[in-house]
Motif scaffolding. Structure first.
Motif, PDB file in Angstrom:
ATOM      1  N   ASP A 127      13.184  -0.006  45.849  1.00 12.95           N
ATOM      2  CA  ASP A 127      13.883  -1.280  46.039  1.00 12.95           C
ATOM      3  C   ASP A 127      13.189  -2.136  47.102  1.00 12.95           C
ATOM      4  O   ASP A 127      13.010  -3.348  46.932  1.00 12.95           O
ATOM      5  CB  ASP A 127      15.336  -1.032  46.433  1.00 12.95           C
ATOM      6  CG  ASP A 127      16.144  -0.376  45.320  1.00 12.95           C
ATOM      7  OD1 ASP A 127      15.691  -0.434  44.160  1.00 12.95           O
ATOM      8  OD2 ASP A 127      17.191   0.227  45.618  1.00 12.95           O
ATOM      9  N   VAL A 128      12.788  -1.500  48.203  1.00 11.16           N
ATOM     10  CA  VAL A 128      12.137  -2.233  49.301  1.00 11.16           C
ATOM     11  C   VAL A 128      10.829  -2.854  48.834  1.00 11.16           C
ATOM     12  O   VAL A 128      10.497  -3.999  49.189  1.00 11.16           O
ATOM     13  CB  VAL A 128      11.900  -1.287  50.503  1.00 11.16           C
ATOM     14  CG1 VAL A 128      10.907  -1.888  51.486  1.00 11.16           C
ATOM     15  CG2 VAL A 128      13.215  -0.995  51.202  1.00 11.16           C
ATOM     16  N   LEU A 129      10.062  -2.097  48.011  1.00  9.20           N
ATOM     17  CA  LEU A 129       8.753  -2.580  47.561  1.00  9.20           C
ATOM     18  C   LEU A 129       8.834  -3.391  46.273  1.00  9.20           C
ATOM     19  O   LEU A 129       7.806  -3.881  45.781  1.00  9.20           O
ATOM     20  CB  LEU A 129       7.805  -1.396  47.368  1.00  9.20           C
ATOM     21  CG  LEU A 129       7.517  -0.564  48.620  1.00  9.20           C
ATOM     22  CD1 LEU A 129       6.559   0.578  48.296  1.00  9.20           C
ATOM     23  CD2 LEU A 129       6.928  -1.429  49.731  1.00  9.20           C
ATOM     24  N   GLY A 130      10.032  -3.530  45.715  1.00 15.72           N
ATOM     25  CA  GLY A 130      10.210  -4.329  44.514  1.00 15.72           C
ATOM     26  C   GLY A 130       9.594  -3.719  43.272  1.00 15.72           C
ATOM     27  O   GLY A 130       9.098  -4.442  42.394  1.00 15.72           O
ATOM     28  N   LEU A 131       9.635  -2.387  43.163  1.00 14.06           N
ATOM     29  CA  LEU A 131       9.066  -1.705  42.006  1.00 14.06           C
ATOM     30  C   LEU A 131      10.167  -1.267  41.052  1.00 14.06           C
ATOM     31  O   LEU A 131      11.161  -0.662  41.471  1.00 14.06           O
ATOM     32  CB  LEU A 131       8.259  -0.477  42.454  1.00 14.06           C
ATOM     33  CG  LEU A 131       7.048  -0.754  43.348  1.00 14.06           C
ATOM     34  CD1 LEU A 131       6.428   0.554  43.817  1.00 14.06           C
ATOM     35  CD2 LEU A 131       6.014  -1.594  42.618  1.00 14.06           C
ATOM     36  N   SER A 132       9.988  -1.554  39.774  1.00 14.82           N
ATOM     37  CA  SER A 132      10.967  -1.155  38.750  1.00 14.82           C
ATOM     38  C   SER A 132      10.459   0.097  38.050  1.00 14.82           C
ATOM     39  O   SER A 132       9.856   0.042  36.973  1.00 14.82           O
ATOM     40  CB  SER A 132      11.182  -2.291  37.744  1.00 14.82           C
ATOM     41  OG  SER A 132      11.659  -3.451  38.389  1.00 14.82           O
ATOM     42  N   LEU A 133      10.686   1.246  38.691  1.00  8.20           N
ATOM     43  CA  LEU A 133      10.221   2.520  38.156  1.00  8.20           C
ATOM     44  C   LEU A 133      11.343   3.539  38.206  1.00  8.20           C
ATOM     45  O   LEU A 133      12.267   3.421  39.020  1.00  8.20           O
ATOM     46  CB  LEU A 133       9.031   3.042  38.981  1.00  8.20           C
ATOM     47  CG  LEU A 133       7.724   2.243  38.975  1.00  8.20           C
ATOM     48  CD1 LEU A 133       6.773   2.807  40.020  1.00  8.20           C
ATOM     49  CD2 LEU A 133       7.084   2.269  37.598  1.00  8.20           C
ATOM     50  N   ASP A 134      11.241   4.534  37.334  1.00  9.63           N
ATOM     51  CA  ASP A 134      12.121   5.692  37.421  1.00  9.63           C
ATOM     52  C   ASP A 134      11.730   6.487  38.670  1.00  9.63           C
ATOM     53  O   ASP A 134      10.551   6.826  38.837  1.00  9.63           O
ATOM     54  CB  ASP A 134      11.954   6.553  36.178  1.00  9.63           C
ATOM     55  CG  ASP A 134      12.829   7.799  36.196  1.00  9.63           C
ATOM     56  OD1 ASP A 134      13.593   7.985  37.171  1.00  9.63           O
ATOM     57  OD2 ASP A 134      12.735   8.595  35.240  1.00  9.63           O
TER      58      ASP A 134
END
Length: 647
Positions: free
Chosen positions: A402-409
């Motif tokens: 969330d902090v790094l703005g990554l949409s990953l599992d």
């Protein structure tokens, strides 16, 4: 073999249809499979191995996958993707078991349940020496020494060594140390060693203690107690009260150990107890080991790639464990487990590999039932603890995403972290640690010896390690690759989603130069700059792509995860650096001595146990070593004592 792997140089061609959509080819292929033991590999359209399996009869086993009604949705999903099947025949069922295990660990197929590779289980070793040494040992066994185990953990071995010291006073020192003692060590003073190094016990009496220890390790507690009690009574009757008191203390210690650790009175049973528990989609397999009737401890295993958990899955977990755990390992005569293997050939393969009968006890009675119940209790406790830790790690991983703005599992996130370690520019070493599947994965850690740079230049060291780690990805050709090329890249199965660098703007700038030269995404790079006074919680995240630095604060779960990974990279780097520096310092001084080549250097180190022992030796002592004359001994002595202080 059905089909051949596509060549990287071949022109692009349509993706072939799965075997199930080519019934003519499939029937022809299945008819050609031999009725021999071997291993099969199922591959998808890109040549990736999906599953590795073994069989006593390859033809019969592979044909069973192509029935109309498959028992498991997971198996049906896998078969729907299979395009190609490779087979390898071997000479026996035991060889099939070993080959399957090796391929699973090398290829890590998606549809195989994987257990973390613990290399080998440790043993307790009694050396081949007139006064045998007891020691911790991990590796292949030989016929010269005696080995007891395996033990489930290093702690269990060291606990066993302490018991033998307390009861039988056996030595634990290295042979080189033993050969050069002039007075007893501290262990003798605290009554943990009988000091054979200085002749306080003769070979006959020491051998008697060694034989008693061997009997103890094999479960002969009663015989040892009876023998000790008889010796104590005889010593007291002959007024040798000091000797009688020593035997009394040994009897007392042995009685306490027997009460605490024996699982079955007067038994010499060797058994493994396997308990499987599942909760919230996770599985724990707990292995308890009994050798010579003594409980050596247990170890919890948490398999990966399990998928949806049901009864078929638990049976598959058991089969996967038996394959991967017992390949090349000691197999006891009794295995106790509440369920049987799913594979009907598994027991035959284990017996063939063991070379002796292996009894599978599914419904144990009496004391064996208590063993199994205790193993299940320990499995539940370990699973509860694992779920709590896993949940905490999952929250930390999700917060970092969330902090790094990554949409990953979160389970698919792969982080690699780099650190540089040296002492005043000496023995510079870089470390790379890997965080994947919500946990650190030590099997993928790497160390890099840094050479050809100015001593102390951390920026140049960082550039070198990143070039060596990720240069292969810049050269990676497009399209599917042969298995050989895939194996060469097995140390970095895929590019990480985040590359952490222990350092601030300077280190990130060096890393950015490397990534830009390789054509890699600089958005992956994140620097961890230490805060004021290097206090944990004050770190700042620095980015290579121009984003503003982030100060998350000491309560941030994301920063806790970053600090955990960074600290592990630092630990791994500094331990490697220290080992490299110690090795260089230990050998370099002898390498500077004229007239001492590799063979003489090895003889000196073997005789005196290290550089410090050589420094303490006299000219006459040096001359007693094979291949070293008196003039050469004088020369060695002069060079070692008049060429500066010992480093």
């Amino acid at each position: 073999m059905a089909g051949a792997s596509p060549s990287p140089d071949a022109p692009a061609s349509p993706v072939p249809a799965p075997l199930l959509e080519r019934p003519a080819d499939l029937k022809l292929f299945l008819r050609t499979l031999p009725a021999l033991p071997g291993v099969y590999r199922m591959k998808d359209a890109s040549g990736t191995v999906l599953y590795v399996g073994k069989a006593r009869d390859l033809g019969k086993r592979v044909r069973s996958y192509f029935r109309r009604n498959l028992p498991s949705p997971r198996t049906a999903q896998m078969i729907s993707r299979v395009v190609e099947i490779d087979t390898t025949t071997v000479g026996s069922e035991a060889e099939a078991l070993l080959l399957e295990n090796n391929l699973i660990k090398t290829l890590k197929p998606r549809f195989n349940i994987l257990f973390r590779d613990d290399k080998t289980y440790p043993f307790l070793k009694l050396s081949a020496h007139p006064f045998p040494q007891i020691s911790y040992y991990r590796g292949g066994t030989d016929r010269r020494s005696q080995f007891f185990g395996p033990y489930p953990s290093a702690f269990a071995v060291r606990e066993g060594i302490q018991l033998l010291q307390k009861i039988f006073h056996l030595r634990t020192c290295e042979d080189s140390y033993f050969a050069n003692r002039s007075r007893p060590c501290l262990l003798h003073q605290i009554r943990r060693c009988s000091a054979p190094c200085v002749g306080l016990i003769d070979e006959e009496h020491y051998r008697r203690d060694v034989n008693a220890a061997i009997t103890f390790l094999k479960g002969g507690h009663k015989e040892i107690l009876e023998e000790m009690e008889a010796e104590m009574q005889q010593a007291a009757g002959e007024l040798r009260f000091e000797e009688a008191a020593v035997l009394r203390d040994r009897i007392s210690a042995l009685s306490r150990v027997q009460h605490q650790q024996s699982m079955e009175v007067n038994a010499d049973t060797d058994a493994d107890i396997i308990a499987i528990e599942q909760a919230d989609g996770h599985v724990c397999l707990n292995l308890a080991m009994v050798r010579g009737g003594r409980h050596l401890g247990d170890k919890a295993h948490f398999p990966t790639q399990v998928g949806e958990v049901d009864q078929d899955t638990l049976a598959s977990v058991l089969d996967a464990f038996l394959t991967q755990h017992y390949a090349g390992a000691t197999i006891p005569g009794v295995i106790i487990c509440a369920q049987k293997p799913q594979d009907p050939e598994m027991l035959d393969m284990l017996r063939a590999q063991a070379g002796h009968p292996v009894a599978w006890v599914q419904d144990p009675r009496a004391s064996r039932r208590r063993w199994l119940m205790q193993a299940h209790t320990n499995a539940k406790i370990a699973l509860t603890r694992h779920l709590a830790i896993d949940g905490s790690q999952l929250r930390r991983t999700q917060d970092l995403l969330d902090v790094l703005g990554l949409s990953l599992d979160p389970a698919s996130l792969r982080v690699e972290c780099f650190d540089i370690s040296h002492t005043m520019g000496e023995a510079t070493q870089a470390s790379c640690v890997v965080y994947e599947n919500n946990r650190m994965t030590p099997g993928q850690y790497r160390r890099f010896n840094i050479q050809g740079i100015e001593p102390g230049d951390d920026y140049a060291a960082m550039r070198q390690v990143l070039l060596r780690r990720y240069g292969k990805w810049a050269e990676k050709p497009d399209g599917p690759q042969p298995e050989e090329e895939a194996r060469k890249r097995s140390d970095a199965a895929r590019m990480p989603d985040i590359v952490l660098v222990d350092g601030g703007k300077g280190q990130i700038s060096s890393a950015r130069e490397v990534f830009e030269s390789l054509g890699l995404d600089i958005g992956l790079l994140v620097g961890v700059a230490k805060g004021e006074g290097r206090k944990v919680g004050l770190e700042t995240l620095v980015f290579a792509d121009g984003r503003e630095p982030l100060v998350l604060g000491g309560e941030s779960p994301a920063l806790m995860l970053v600090a955990q990974i960074r600290d592990e990279a630092h630990r791994f780097a500094i331990t490697g650096m220290r080992a490299r520096r110690a090795k260089a310092r230990r050998v370099s001084r002898l390498e500077e001595v004229d007239g001492v080549g590799p063979r003489r250097r090895q003889r000196l180190l073997s005789r005196f146990g290290g550089l410090r022992g050589i420094m303490a030796a006299s000219v006459e002592d040096l001359a007693s070593v094979e291949g070293i004359s008196l003039p050469l001994a004088e020369s060695i002595y002069q060079q070692l004592h008049h060429s500066g202080d010992m480093r």
